[in-house]
Design an enzyme around this catalytic site. Structure first.
Site, PDB file in Angstrom:
ATOM      1  N   TYR A 161      -0.885   7.297   3.308  1.00  0.00           N
ATOM      2  CA  TYR A 161      -0.278   6.544   4.411  1.00  0.00           C
ATOM      3  C   TYR A 161       1.250   6.573   4.267  1.00  0.00           C
ATOM      4  O   TYR A 161       1.781   7.305   3.435  1.00  0.00           O
ATOM      5  CB  TYR A 161      -0.908   5.142   4.473  1.00  0.00           C
TER       6      TYR A 161
ATOM      7  N   HIS B  53       0.857  -1.196   0.000  1.00  0.00           N
ATOM      8  CA  HIS B  53       0.000   0.000   0.000  1.00  0.00           C
ATOM      9  C   HIS B  53       0.890   1.243   0.000  1.00  0.00           C
ATOM     10  O   HIS B  53       1.468   1.608   1.028  1.00  0.00           O
ATOM     11  CB  HIS B  53      -0.875  -0.034   1.243  1.00  0.00           C
TER      12      HIS B  53
HETATM   13  C1  PHB Z   1     -10.424   4.819   4.937  1.00  0.00           C
HETATM   14  O1  PHB Z   1     -10.589   4.288   6.041  1.00  0.00           O
HETATM   15  O2  PHB Z   1     -11.179   5.707   4.551  1.00  0.00           O
HETATM   16  C2  PHB Z   1      -9.313   4.388   4.100  1.00  0.00           C
HETATM   17  C3  PHB Z   1      -8.417   3.439   4.554  1.00  0.00           C
HETATM   18  C4  PHB Z   1      -7.375   3.035   3.754  1.00  0.00           C
HETATM   19  C5  PHB Z   1      -7.261   3.578   2.499  1.00  0.00           C
HETATM   20  C6  PHB Z   1      -8.141   4.505   2.038  1.00  0.00           C
HETATM   21  C7  PHB Z   1      -9.187   4.908   2.840  1.00  0.00           C
HETATM   22  O3  PHB Z   1      -6.248   3.222   1.716  1.00  0.00           O
END
Ligand code: PHB
Length: 358
Positions: free
Chosen positions: A177, A172
């Site tokens: 992040y 990811h």
């Molecule tokens: C979210 O919780 O909105 C969320 C989590 C991970 C992601 C994108 C959105 O990669």
């Protein structure tokens, strides 16, 4: 039939995805649902949820933290201890028993966390001490030596995912992040080897990919990017140049796929159009399998596959409410609508009780 005519491909055409043979090109996108237990261990309810969706050509799990520090929300699953490995093993066995395939998404949230979630209430970790908007606190900038510790955590998590019986992993590197925080200059102000030039800002990502592909083989590793997504207070001074550089570094790695979030998440208009730079154009720079994401319908996804603008398409919201999405696409059946109230956290309601056809 004229044998020289190319056979037209669509969502239902099989695909050899790296080392994995997929029965169709309909991918379940990674979706945070916050329904692991309070120790971040997947539950039997999570197993049922994934098993229900095993008719997807490929399932990519929700973001799964590689370490306790990697978590940003309550009840998200991890992949750093043996209990988690055992619980994930139940899930991968169930998906495989239905003829499905499943990759684990390796996740570290970086600054998108807060002391209540972090071990010992410590501040979250990030490339630079720049706070994300909202209920977050100022993160602590990582020391150089701590960066190699996190790379080791990725390696350990990748080994655990292998032990848990996954078909592969997705790194990811999207949506604001940790890896994305290193890539984009709105969140990375470092002046060492991990900041500044495109090569420096990509260094953390490429090191992570190096250790993860050493565990899995590159043909079982995918990567997710989101070049213009502003979610989690992200920005970059030149996303087109940055992500063109990144994608050029990815081609020689011969990964299983490049998964592109083509617009802005949590936005009704998926506003790719608000940017002059279209992430979908990176497909032409990348030599490898391209998975498109965000706001696709059956029709637009089939169009993308037929015209060769994507080999695969992933669907998020549609898979929340339609566990049998491939069957519904095949028979042109009405789709269930997604209840946003039950999206994050809670019980079986809005999780494993969406109706199946028939
Ligand atoms: C979210 O919780 O909105 C969320 C989590 C991970 C992601 C994108 C959105 O990669």
């Amino acid at each position: 039939m004229n044998p020289s005519l190319p056979i037209e491909k669509d969502l239902f055409s099989p695909l050899q995805l790296g080392a994995t043979q997929l029965k169709n090109r309909i991918v379940m996108a990674p979706l945070t649902r916050c329904r692991a237990d309070d120790n971040n261990v997947p539950t039997d309810m999570n197993r049922v949820y994934y098993q229900q969706r095993a008719t997807a050509g490929l399932i990519i799990t929700e973001g799964t933290q590689i370490s306790p520090q990697g978590a940003g929300y309550p009840n998200t699953p991890g992949i750093y201890n043996q209990q988690q490995v055992n619980a994930w093993r139940q899930i991968t066995d169930s998906v495989h028993a239905q003829g499905g395939h499943i990759f684990l998404q390796l996740w570290h949230v970086g600054r998108v966390s807060y002391p209540g979630i972090q071990p010992n209430d410590e501040p979250s970790l990030a490339p630079s001490a720049i706070k994300a908007d909202g209920a977050y606190v100022q993160p602590r900038a990582l020391e150089n030596s701590e960066i190699s510790d996190i790379i080791d955590e990725y390696k350990h998590a990748a080994e655990n995912a292998l032990a848990a019986g996954f078909d592969g992993v997705e790194v990811h590197a999207a949506n604001g992040y940790l890896i994305d925080q290193f890539l984009r200059d709105g969140s990375n102000k470092r002046t060492d080897l991990y900041g500044g030039s495109y090569a420096n800002r990509s260094r953390f990502l490429l090191k992570v990919l190096q250790v993860v592909t050493a565990v899995w083989g590159s043909d079982r590793v995918g990567i997710r990017l989101s070049p213009i997504n502003k979610f989690n207070s992200m920005s970059d001074s030149n996303p087109e140049a940055l992500f063109s550089y990144v994608v050029e570094q990815l081609t020689p790695l011969k990964l299983a796929y490049l998964h592109m979030v083509e617009g802005q998440i949590h936005d009704e208009n998926f506003a790719e159009s608000s940017s002059t730079f279209k992430p979908s154009s990176l497909r032409d720079l990348y030599q490898g399998t391209y998975m498109a994401n965000l706001g696709y319908s059956k029709e637009s996804a089939n169009h993308a596959i037929k015209t060769g603008t994507a080999e695969l398409v992933s669907f998020g919201d549609l898979f929340i409410s339609n566990p049998d999405l491939p069957e519904r696409f095949l028979h042109n059946t009405a789709l269930n609508t997604t209840d946003l109230e039950t999206r994050y956290g809670g019980t079986e309601k809005g999780y494993i009780d969406y109706p199946l056809l028939g």
